[in-house]
Design an enzyme around this catalytic site. Structure first.
Site, PDB file in Angstrom:
ATOM      1  N   THR A  51       0.849  -1.192   0.000  1.00  0.00           N
ATOM      2  CA  THR A  51       0.000   0.000   0.000  1.00  0.00           C
ATOM      3  C   THR A  51       0.881   1.238   0.000  1.00  0.00           C
ATOM      4  O   THR A  51       1.905   1.276   0.681  1.00  0.00           O
ATOM      5  CB  THR A  51      -0.950   0.003   1.216  1.00  0.00           C
ATOM      6  OG1 THR A  51      -1.764   1.179   1.189  1.00  0.00           O
ATOM      7  CG2 THR A  51      -0.193  -0.038   2.526  1.00  0.00           C
ATOM      8  N   HIS A  80       2.674 -11.383  14.392  1.00  0.00           N
ATOM      9  CA  HIS A  80       3.740 -11.927  15.235  1.00  0.00           C
ATOM     10  C   HIS A  80       3.471 -13.380  15.624  1.00  0.00           C
ATOM     11  O   HIS A  80       4.366 -14.073  16.116  1.00  0.00           O
ATOM     12  CB  HIS A  80       3.877 -11.066  16.491  1.00  0.00           C
ATOM     13  CG  HIS A  80       5.243 -11.121  17.121  1.00  0.00           C
ATOM     14  ND1 HIS A  80       6.265 -11.892  16.620  1.00  0.00           N
ATOM     15  CD2 HIS A  80       5.752 -10.504  18.219  1.00  0.00           C
ATOM     16  CE1 HIS A  80       7.337 -11.737  17.376  1.00  0.00           C
ATOM     17  NE2 HIS A  80       7.055 -10.906  18.351  1.00  0.00           N
TER      18      HIS A  80
END
Length: 402
Positions: A321, A373
């Site tokens: 993006t 994560h």
């Protein structure tokens, strides 16, 4: 006679909203002629007539939510329609709002407020009314000295309530229904933050070499391929190489399993009028700079005119993006589930940086990598972003990325 129904809308899309009727009851229609526009959370589409005839009945008005298979309207053969005669607005079971006359009232919204006891029996209301009705300017009741003392002893706030200022023209409010796309964007963004252990790491890249290469080759590139060479294609190429080195960022979690993707389908976020869309570069690892630039231009054009398809927007293993096109200097991009990585690009800005013991002015860009994560450790995330930085700062090496 045939029914016009909500068609299959694509994988995981089961509902749409009637955006606009293109035909009115009593209109003659031809085979395949668009009758109505439907809005979904991904794309807008037109539904046409299966055969020629007369649009005899509209079953859902503009703004109604409908599901796949529901009847939108009925089309009669012209002969049948002429035998049954034209329907008036009052004789139609489900009239649709048109610009031919006043908008009919939805069954869910009565034409006038429900009658109250005050409306039905004004004399009774008058007889039972309070002899000292409060006025709009009446002051709130003041606490007595005894009440104030007790309140202070018990640490109770007895200050008069704060009232909102009266509504005026410069304090107008407007209530607008969210589009299906905006509802989905809102839901998915909240879902991403709730379901993923999302972290972001940052770096910066010196864009000098890319800018010089673009300047040297822009005329020849455009003459040969019919499109200018932009910045995004360099980062697509760099991301592909980095994803091969760190495959966790090109994977997804399914239950208690990790699904590694041995292909690179790169989503390119594009700003559109109805909200952000992310069309996908299929097999970006096999695309040349020219193919990437042509595809990105095509995405931007079709996002603007609303002709992107569900296939364009489905899937993707990693997303890029670019908030820099709107002037963003730094941001934290949000994951596009079930993907576990998204690369954020930003505005190229000249800054003073140290180089070989001297301070020089260079065109710099901040990079941001948000990652899940649960699957990607901080070490891999940082090294991935460093690898992207190294490749972009040496764009000649990108030519070796097949």
């Amino acid at each position: 006679m045939s029914n016009v129904v909500v068609p299959q809308l694509g994988e995981s899309v089961n509902e749409a909203r009637v955006a606009r009727w293109l035909k009115h009851e009593g209109d003659h229609v031809e085979t395949g002629e668009p009758l109505v526009e439907l809005e979904t959370d991904k794309i807008d589409l037109e539904v046409g007539a299966d055969h020629a005839g007369v649009l005899s009945s509209i079953k859902h008005r503009e703004g109604d939510d409908v599901k796949v298979g529901e009847v939108l309207a009925v089309v009669e053969d012209r002969a049948e329609a002429s035998r049954s005669g034209p329907k008036t607005a009052s004789g139609s079971e489900n009239a649709t709002p048109t610009d031919r006359g006043p908008r009919p009232v939805s069954p869910r919204k009565p034409a006038v407020p429900a009658q109250t006891k005050t409306d039905a029996a004004p004399s009774q209301t008058k007889a039972t009314a309070s002899p000292n009705p409060p006025t709009a300017a009446a002051e709130p009741r003041r606490a007595t000295p005894t009440a104030l003392r007790i309140a202070r002893e018990h640490d109770v706030d007895v200050s008069p309530p704060i009232t909102a200022p009266p509504a005026t023209e410069d304090r107008r409010e407007e209530r607008v229904r969210m589009s299906k796309r905006r509802q989905t964007i809102a839901r998915r963004l909240v879902e991403a933050q709730r379901t993923a252990a999302m972290l972001t790491t940052f770096n910066e890249v010196d864009m000098t070499a890319v800018m010089l290469l673009r300047e040297r080759s822009k005329e020849a590139f455009k003459q040969q391929h019919g499109v200018s060479i932009g910045i995004t294609s360099f980062f697509v190429k760099a991301a592909v190489a980095a994803l091969r080195a760190f495959p966790e960022l090109n994977a997804e979690i399914q239950g208690d399993e990790i699904v590694y993707k041995h292909y690179c389908d790169i989503g390119i976020a594009v700003g559109a009028e109805g909200g952000l869309v992310v069309p996908v570069l299929r097999n970006a690892d096999r695309m040349s700079f020219a193919q990437i630039e042509l595809a990105i231009r095509d995405f931007a054009t079709r996002a603007a005119d609303g002709t992107l398809t569900l296939e364009d927007l489905t899937g993707g293993t990693f997303t890029i993006t670019n908030g820099g096109v709107f002037g963003s200097l730094m941001s934290t991009p949000i994951l596009n589930p079930p993907q576990v990585g998204i690369l954020g690009l930003h505005k190229v800005q000249e800054r003073a940086v140290p180089l070989n013991g001297q301070v020089v002015i260079r065109p710099m860009m901040y990079l941001a990598l948000s990652y899940d994560h649960r699957l990607v450790d901080g070490r891999e995330a940082v090294q991935f972003l460093v690898r992207v930085k190294e490749l972009v700062e040496d764009p000649g090496s990108l030519l070796l990325v097949s």
